[in-house]
Design an enzyme around this catalytic site. Structure first.
Site, PDB file in Angstrom:
ATOM      1  N   ASP A 184       0.855  -1.184   0.000  1.00 22.57           N
ATOM      2  CA  ASP A 184       0.000   0.000   0.000  1.00 22.57           C
ATOM      3  C   ASP A 184       0.902   1.249   0.000  1.00 22.57           C
ATOM      4  O   ASP A 184       2.121   1.169   0.218  1.00 22.57           O
ATOM      5  CB  ASP A 184      -0.968  -0.005   1.192  1.00 22.57           C
ATOM      6  CG  ASP A 184      -2.210   0.853   0.899  1.00 22.57           C
ATOM      7  OD1 ASP A 184      -2.193   1.609  -0.098  1.00 22.57           O
ATOM      8  OD2 ASP A 184      -3.185   0.784   1.666  1.00 22.57           O
TER       9      ASP A 184
HETATM   10  C1  BGC Z   1      -5.158   3.172   0.273  1.00 23.68           C
HETATM   11  C2  BGC Z   1      -5.396   2.083  -0.766  1.00 23.68           C
HETATM   12  C3  BGC Z   1      -5.384   2.690  -2.138  1.00 23.68           C
HETATM   13  C4  BGC Z   1      -4.073   3.410  -2.355  1.00 23.68           C
HETATM   14  C5  BGC Z   1      -3.941   4.021  -3.739  1.00 23.68           C
HETATM   15  C6  BGC Z   1      -3.957   4.028  -0.057  1.00 23.68           C
HETATM   16  O1  BGC Z   1      -3.889   5.134   0.762  1.00 23.68           O
HETATM   17  O2  BGC Z   1      -5.020   2.571   1.532  1.00 23.68           O
HETATM   18  O3  BGC Z   1      -6.612   1.452  -0.519  1.00 23.68           O
HETATM   19  O4  BGC Z   1      -5.580   1.694  -3.091  1.00 23.68           O
HETATM   20  O5  BGC Z   1      -3.965   4.451  -1.403  1.00 23.68           O
HETATM   21  O6  BGC Z   1      -4.824   5.052  -3.923  1.00 23.68           O
END
Ligand code: BGC
Length: 719
Positions: A260
């Protein structure tokens, strides 16, 4: 494309680049425009040219220009993968996943995901960061809006698989790859506070939290994202047990693992790693592959290889997976995959997609209370629309990155279209600020309420009050909204509340004052159309809660599939007077509205539950049947829910667990026999010795309209 050969020709920097994901703005003409964590990545434009994928870009035109720049610079002209959060729609937004869960309709979920894929692909998206399948027991957690399974693992598994099928299909034109997230147990954040630590036993992790990720993997999800949280003190990004032992070893997952956002670096913030190099060493050693937005693999990969901390084979394996996905998506043949601004314009928000979004919003709305005021007559001549959401376009929900508020139909617009001849008055009454106390608008609202035949009171929380980083400690409505509701309902008894929310709210005070409550959650682009059709009887509400609505915030976390304490209260709906039981002194222990609950404009009755036997072995089965009848005067849909309890086991089993459901549509007076067959594999659980096995003994099957009511039948498993 011969990807093995391509791999053999790539330099180490190119390989590490394929495992690096950057923001699309790295590739804009002005490369100095670098924001957020990207500005601290220590990469120069030549490094960025090696990146294998990008996230966050705005549509086909951007994708095309970034792809062109990137491919021209990449030494082997390898196309980029474009990834984006397409969580509940791209431009046509369907209800938030938590609401979609309430439809109890995996086919509809699949259709919605398929529509989202089609729009997203036309806008240049290759991979969606969805489905999010985290199980959640605590409504304070803002990201509960993203999970279609809500508090339940069976619903979570069905909806996870449906989304993967819908997004991916055959992965050809008009389809995108799915990235299941956030592995694992991110939804178990302590106190419902986002990014907080998670503490779970291995037993609970395996029994309750892992099944939905597994279902998405088994449905063929091409990628999996690790989560931000620590689990038992270990940041998940560096958790070898989860990524290597379980995901690769036990589940045979052969897709890519992605971290993530910036989570390798966040290992320093957790206090788990001393240096960036140490963080990436641990993440790669645990099985990490693509790194989102921190580029440590790119910076330290060579050193780690030279020191023997990671192996060239490991890197090659991970790069090959990325190349294989590009090949599967057809990017080597057509790096744009047919996405053009014209195609995007043609497909997005087309009438067909709006119709699907409307149906989804109708099927996900849950009628929580109705003292007979709903449905309102479609001959109504004078309607007052009151409350902060009556005229609000912001009802599409969080995580609708490409959705635009202005495309959403408001309640006012929906009602005006449905009742073109009615006189419609509108008044906000108060704002939707979370702790609003200003009630200066209530007097006007009361005046309009008095003058109208019926009142629609649009209350709730705004769309940016749930979603990432948006946890709440108070789930009750604001003092102003409660005052408004009490005053308006007193002024006109024909009042129904439309509730907009990204999570279960604690609405017992509201339920005490108003005669009807229909929760729309955040219903997406066609929310206002669907709300009007439900209110004025064009559609019969059929949603059932995917998550319990608490009596008050202090009950959280609250969920139906809990274990029995040794001292349960005699009646969980009442405050218990006796001492030394598992109770609250100031609230019942049952939620206000339990999982699976939802009313209809018609009535359903259940005949006697019958079983084909009362004893079974591993080789045979027992079939349970019940006849459901629509005893009301309108056609409607009932979700028949089957629950199971293993009466004696250790570790102890929950008081009940949903194991099957069937959503059936019945005309007035129509009956249907519904069946459910139990076979031994359904009775397995993670036993004390760590096996996944069944044990002989007593079980109970319950069938009913929700997780609290129903008829039960006991049976025994013998071996
Ligand atoms: C979130 C994810 C997301 C990623 C990209 C992160 O902050 O936890 O769920 O896919 O950002 O946007």
């Amino acid at each position: 494309m011969d990807i093995q050969r391509l791999l053999s020709e790539m330099s180490l920097a190119e390989k590490l680049g394929q495992l690096t994901q950057l923001n699309a703005n790295f590739f804009k003409e002005n490369e100095a425009e670098i924001t957020g964590p990207a500005s601290r990545l220590d990469l120069d434009p030549a490094d960025a040219a090696n990146a294998g994928s990008v996230l966050n870009f705005d549509g086909a035109a951007t994708m095309r220009s970034v792809q062109e720049i990137a491919m021209a610079r990449q030494p082997h002209h390898i196309p980029l993968l474009f990834m984006q959060d397409v969580v509940h729609g791209y431009r046509t937004i369907y209800p938030i996943p938590l609401a979609m869960g309430c439809s109890f309709d995996p086919d509809l979920m699949e259709e919605c995901a398929s529509m989202a894929a089609k729009e997203a692909a036309s806008g240049g998206v290759n991979v969606t960061f969805a489905p999010m399948v985290d199980l959640v027991h605590d409504a304070r957690w803002g990201r509960v809006m993203e999970t279609a399974g809500g508090e339940d693992k069976t619903l979570g598994c069905r909806m996870a698989a449906a989304q993967v099928r819908g997004f991916q299909g055959d992965l050809k034109k008009g389809k995108i790859a799915a990235c299941v997230k956030h592995f694992a147990a991110y939804g178990g954040a302590e106190a419902g506070r986002d990014y907080n630590a998670v503490e779970l036993s291995e037993h609970t992790l395996r029994e309750d939290y892992l099944p939905a990720y597994r279902a998405a993997v088994d449905a063929g999800a091409r990628l999996l994202m690790t989560s931000f949280n620590t689990l038992g003190g270990e940041p998940v990004a560096s958790n070898r047990h989860l990524i290597t032992d379980i995901l690769r070893g036990e589940w045979d997952f052969d897709g890519s693992v992605i971290s993530d956002y910036n989570s390798y670096r966040e290992m320093l913030k957790h206090g788990a790693a001393e240096t960036e190099k140490e963080a990436v060493d641990w993440a790669l050693s645990a099985g990490g592959e693509i790194e989102m937005m921190s580029a440590l693999t790119y910076r330290f990969g060579k050193e780690l290889l030279d020191e023997g901390k990671i192996t060239p084979e490991q890197i090659d394996r991970a790069v090959l997976r990325v190349l294989r996905l590009k090949e599967e998506l057809g990017l080597f043949d057509d790096p744009m995959r047919g996405a053009t601004p014209e195609e995007e314009q043609r497909i997005c928000l087309c009438a067909e997609h709006r119709a699907i979004a409307c149906r989804a919003a109708e099927e996900s709305a849950v009628l929580l209370k109705n003292d007979g005021v709903l449905p309102f007559s479609d001959k109504t001549k004078k309607v007052a629309l009151i409350g902060p959401f009556a005229r609000e376009h912001g009802i599409k929900g969080f995580w609708a990155c490409h959705g635009r508020d202005e495309d959403s139909v408001t309640v006012e617009e929906g009602v005006r279209v449905l009742l073109p001849d009615a006189e419609i008055t509108v008044c906000g009454g108060c704002s939707h600020a979370l702790r609003e106390t200003d009630i200066s608008g209530v007097a006007d609202a009361v005046r309009l309420a008095r003058e109208a035949e019926v009142v629609v009171l649009c209350l709730g929380e705004f769309q940016n009050c749930s979603g990432e980083g948006n946890s709440r400690a108070i789930l009750e409505l604001s003092p102003a909204q409660l005052s408004l509701a009490a005053a308006v309902a007193a002024a006109n008894p024909n009042t129904a509340v439309l509730l907009f929310c990204g999570r279960p709210l604690a609405i017992s005070d509201l339920a005490d004052t108003v005669p009807a409550i229909l929760t729309m959650f955040q219903p997406g682009t066609e929310g206002g159309t669907a709300a009007a059709r439900l209110l004025f009887g064009k559609t019969c509400p059929s949603g059932r809660l995917s998550m319990s609505f608490p009596y008050c915030t202090g009950q959280e976390p609250i969920y139906y599939a809990h274990q029995s304490t040794a001292r349960p209260t005699p009646d969980p709906h009442e405050i218990c007077e006796g001492g030394y039981v598992s109770r609250y002194l100031d609230a019942p222990t049952a939620p206000l509205y339990p999982f699976g609950f939802g009313l209809s404009y018609t009535e359903f009755s259940y005949g006697e539950l019958k079983a084909s036997g009362d004893t079974m072995t591993e080789k045979d089965s027992i079939t349970f049947t019940v006849t459901v009848t629509n005893t009301g005067s309108l056609a409607g849909k009932e979700t028949v829910q089957w629950y199971l309890r293993d009466e004696v086991a250790c570790p102890v089993r929950p008081v009940k667990e949903l194991v099957e459901f069937q959503k059936i549509e019945l005309a007035p007076g129509e009956s249907r026999e519904v069946r459910f067959t139990v076979k031994e594999p359904l009775l397995r659980y993670h036993t004390r010795s760590g096996e996944f096995a069944s044990e002989t003994g007593r079980f109970t099957v319950t069938v009913g309209p929700d997780s609290e009511r129903g008829q039960s039948c006991a049976f025994t498993l013998v071996k």
